[in-house]
Design a protein around this motif. Structure first.
Motif, PDB file in Angstrom:
ATOM      1  N   UNK A  83       0.868  -1.173   0.000  1.00  0.00           N
ATOM      2  CA  UNK A  83       0.000   0.000   0.000  1.00  0.00           C
ATOM      3  C   UNK A  83       0.906   1.224   0.000  1.00  0.00           C
ATOM      4  N   UNK A  84       0.657   2.129  -0.925  1.00  0.00           N
ATOM      5  CA  UNK A  84       1.531   3.296  -1.055  1.00  0.00           C
ATOM      6  C   UNK A  84       1.578   4.089   0.255  1.00  0.00           C
ATOM      7  N   UNK A  85       0.474   4.098   0.980  1.00  0.00           N
ATOM      8  CA  UNK A  85       0.409   4.899   2.213  1.00  0.00           C
ATOM      9  C   UNK A  85       1.293   4.327   3.322  1.00  0.00           C
ATOM     10  N   UNK A  86       1.672   3.067   3.220  1.00  0.00           N
ATOM     11  CA  UNK A  86       2.528   2.447   4.237  1.00  0.00           C
ATOM     12  C   UNK A  86       4.005   2.488   3.836  1.00  0.00           C
ATOM     13  N   UNK A  87       4.218   2.531   2.539  1.00  0.00           N
ATOM     14  CA  UNK A  87       5.524   2.234   1.957  1.00  0.00           C
ATOM     15  C   UNK A  87       6.677   3.035   2.566  1.00  0.00           C
ATOM     16  N   UNK A  88       6.619   4.346   2.453  1.00  0.00           N
ATOM     17  CA  UNK A  88       7.830   5.093   2.803  1.00  0.00           C
ATOM     18  C   UNK A  88       8.033   5.222   4.302  1.00  0.00           C
ATOM     19  N   UNK A  89       7.023   4.851   5.071  1.00  0.00           N
ATOM     20  CA  UNK A  89       7.146   4.998   6.516  1.00  0.00           C
ATOM     21  C   UNK A  89       7.834   3.822   7.177  1.00  0.00           C
ATOM     22  N   UNK A  90       8.175   2.801   6.384  1.00  0.00           N
ATOM     23  CA  UNK A  90       8.819   1.642   7.015  1.00  0.00           C
ATOM     24  C   UNK A  90      10.268   1.478   6.557  1.00  0.00           C
ATOM     25  N   UNK A  91      10.839   2.511   5.975  1.00  0.00           N
ATOM     26  CA  UNK A  91      12.232   2.463   5.554  1.00  0.00           C
ATOM     27  C   UNK A  91      12.479   1.285   4.610  1.00  0.00           C
ATOM     28  N   UNK A  92      11.782   1.248   3.483  1.00  0.00           N
ATOM     29  CA  UNK A  92      11.897   0.098   2.570  1.00  0.00           C
ATOM     30  C   UNK A  92      13.301  -0.015   1.961  1.00  0.00           C
ATOM     31  N   UNK A 119      10.922   6.390  -3.528  1.00  0.00           N
ATOM     32  CA  UNK A 119      11.638   5.325  -4.247  1.00  0.00           C
ATOM     33  C   UNK A 119      12.711   5.915  -5.155  1.00  0.00           C
ATOM     34  N   UNK A 120      12.385   6.994  -5.837  1.00  0.00           N
ATOM     35  CA  UNK A 120      13.372   7.598  -6.747  1.00  0.00           C
ATOM     36  C   UNK A 120      14.541   8.198  -5.971  1.00  0.00           C
ATOM     37  N   UNK A 121      14.218   8.781  -4.820  1.00  0.00           N
ATOM     38  CA  UNK A 121      15.309   9.334  -3.987  1.00  0.00           C
ATOM     39  C   UNK A 121      16.304   8.245  -3.582  1.00  0.00           C
ATOM     40  N   UNK A 122      15.782   7.012  -3.442  1.00  0.00           N
ATOM     41  CA  UNK A 122      16.670   5.905  -3.041  1.00  0.00           C
ATOM     42  C   UNK A 122      17.347   5.271  -4.253  1.00  0.00           C
ATOM     43  N   UNK A 123      17.130   5.827  -5.432  1.00  0.00           N
ATOM     44  CA  UNK A 123      17.835   5.326  -6.623  1.00  0.00           C
ATOM     45  C   UNK A 123      17.072   4.313  -7.447  1.00  0.00           C
ATOM     46  N   UNK A 124      15.848   3.982  -7.038  1.00  0.00           N
ATOM     47  CA  UNK A 124      15.067   2.996  -7.813  1.00  0.00           C
ATOM     48  C   UNK A 124      14.525   3.636  -9.088  1.00  0.00           C
ATOM     49  N   UNK A 125      14.312   2.806 -10.101  1.00  0.00           N
ATOM     50  CA  UNK A 125      13.644   3.265 -11.316  1.00  0.00           C
ATOM     51  C   UNK A 125      12.145   3.071 -11.133  1.00  0.00           C
ATOM     52  N   UNK A 126      11.367   4.062 -11.551  1.00  0.00           N
ATOM     53  CA  UNK A 126       9.919   3.961 -11.362  1.00  0.00           C
ATOM     54  C   UNK A 126       9.201   3.946 -12.704  1.00  0.00           C
ATOM     55  N   UNK A 127       8.359   2.952 -12.856  1.00  0.00           N
ATOM     56  CA  UNK A 127       7.505   2.841 -14.038  1.00  0.00           C
ATOM     57  C   UNK A 127       6.064   3.057 -13.578  1.00  0.00           C
TER      58      UNK A 127
END
Ligand code: M6R
Length: 369
Positions: A83-92, A119-127
């Protein structure tokens, strides 16, 4: 304009065969190979990806849950759905070899946008998988695969959901093609089936009158449960979400295998339970297990509403109501099994006097976190 339909939702349900066909258009060539030239992420990056993370909310999240089965099966790349709302709050844990797929009809959902920025800040590619040209989410992504559902006006997502599934299947098959994994007879068969799937969705729509009558007969119920397995499990979640948002009823989706770990205690006399039955071909073990689940809940008094493939006779003795869907490859079944659930929720909401296009407390796109 509603084009003669009583609601935008009904119109959009009816538009699904076209939405599905439009989303496939030009993306499978004459040899049955996937052509996603618009995905501007270089093949080298797709080849090296070691993890896929799908982020989305609501119905788009359910599309993501289904996509996971397809992606892991056809590409063997581990895939998480969150869930996008949970994602960044758990230090993925993300890196340059992580491919993030952000699914959003509107392309403006704030939770999804914030997750993709993280996700992009962490270097991941986003589609992005998106239905709205030039929206914020595709603009901020490295690449975008557009769904071609056309504008979706009703708050409850229907045709966008089916096209999100199509886009995810295409992507999974494309990744399989690029990486050279599992490109066997099965994938060819699936591509052939995808080309026919819009007609199958049309066939389902033509047989919905009994589903409407059934929905009307349940208008005074308080609770409906939904059970599924494998890709049918997210379909059960989606059926329950539709019923909550439209009919304002208590509705819950469960993985059928979890029944004995708790939910079976909820079963009581005349409780409607919708069961999405996997194909008896393919993963037949799952089929047999769910047939026993139906038997178990019926023995405890549930009113069983069974969604099963044409020709699946094993379910007949245990179905109080039987909804038939065309036979499809296992992974594609959600494209046909979700449709009766949309019709069911829409009709139940109408029977309860609710406004289906604009349910209470909800907005079409949620632009706050
Ligand atoms: O525009 P999005 O796809 O990002 O929207 C996500 C959810 O808000 C959306 O799917 C919501 O759950 C629908 N109302 C469900 O029918």
């Amino acid at each position: 304009e509603k084009g003669g339909y009583a609601s935008f939702m009904l119109k959009e349900i009816a538009e699904q065969p076209k939405a599905v066909a439009d989303t496939l258009l030009g993306r499978i060539d004459a040899e049955g190979r996937l052509r996603l030239d618009e995905v501007r992420i270089p093949d080298a990056v797709l080849r090296e990806a070691d993890k896929i993370v799908i982020i989305a909310c609501g119905t788009a999240f359910h599309a993501g849950l289904i996509a996971k089965y397809a992606i892991e099966h056809w590409t063997r790349i581990p895939c998480e759905v969150e869930l996008a709302s949970e994602f960044r709050y758990r230090d993925p844990i993300l890196g340059q070899r992580t491919l993030v797929i952000a699914i959003s009809q509107s392309g403006e959902t704030m939770d999804t946008l914030m997750a993709l920025r993280h996700a992009r800040e962490q270097g991941a590619k986003v589609l992005a998988v998106c239905n709205t040209n030039g929206a914020t989410i595709p603009r901020e992504s490295d690449a975008v695969l557009y769904t071609h559902a056309g504008p979706e006006v009703a708050v409850a997502s229907t045709k966008a959901f089916l096209t999100q599934l199509v886009a995810c299947y295409l992507l999974a098959l494309y990744l399989g093609q690029v990486r050279g994994t599992q490109w066997g007879d099965e994938i060819h068969a699936v591509v052939r089936e995808l080309a026919r799937i819009a007609d199958e969705v049309e066939r389902v729509l033509e047989t919905m009158e009994p589903v409407r009558a059934l929905a009307r007969s349940l208008a005074d119920k308080d609770t409906v449960l939904f059970l599924g397995r494998h890709v049918g499990y997210p379909v059960a979640l989606e059926g329950a979400l539709k019923l909550k948002e439209l009919a304002y009823m208590h509705a819950e989706g469960f993985a059928a295998g979890e029944l004995k770990h708790g939910p079976i205690a909820l079963i009581e006399h005349d409780l409607p339970v919708v069961v999405v039955v996997p194909s008896p071909r393919g993963r037949s073990v799952l089929h047999d297990k769910i047939v026993s689940n139906i038997q178990e809940i019926r023995a405890r008094g549930a009113r069983t509403i069974v969604i099963a493939e044409e020709g699946d006779e094993a379910v007949v003795p245990y179905a109080d109501h039987l909804i038939r869907i065309p036979a499809t490859p296992t992974l594609l079944q959600p494209l046909v099994s979700a449709v009766p659930l949309q019709v069911f929720a829409c009709e139940l909401a109408t029977a309860r006097g609710n406004e289906v296009d604009q349910p209470r407390n909800l907005a079409k796109s949620v632009t706050v976190e």
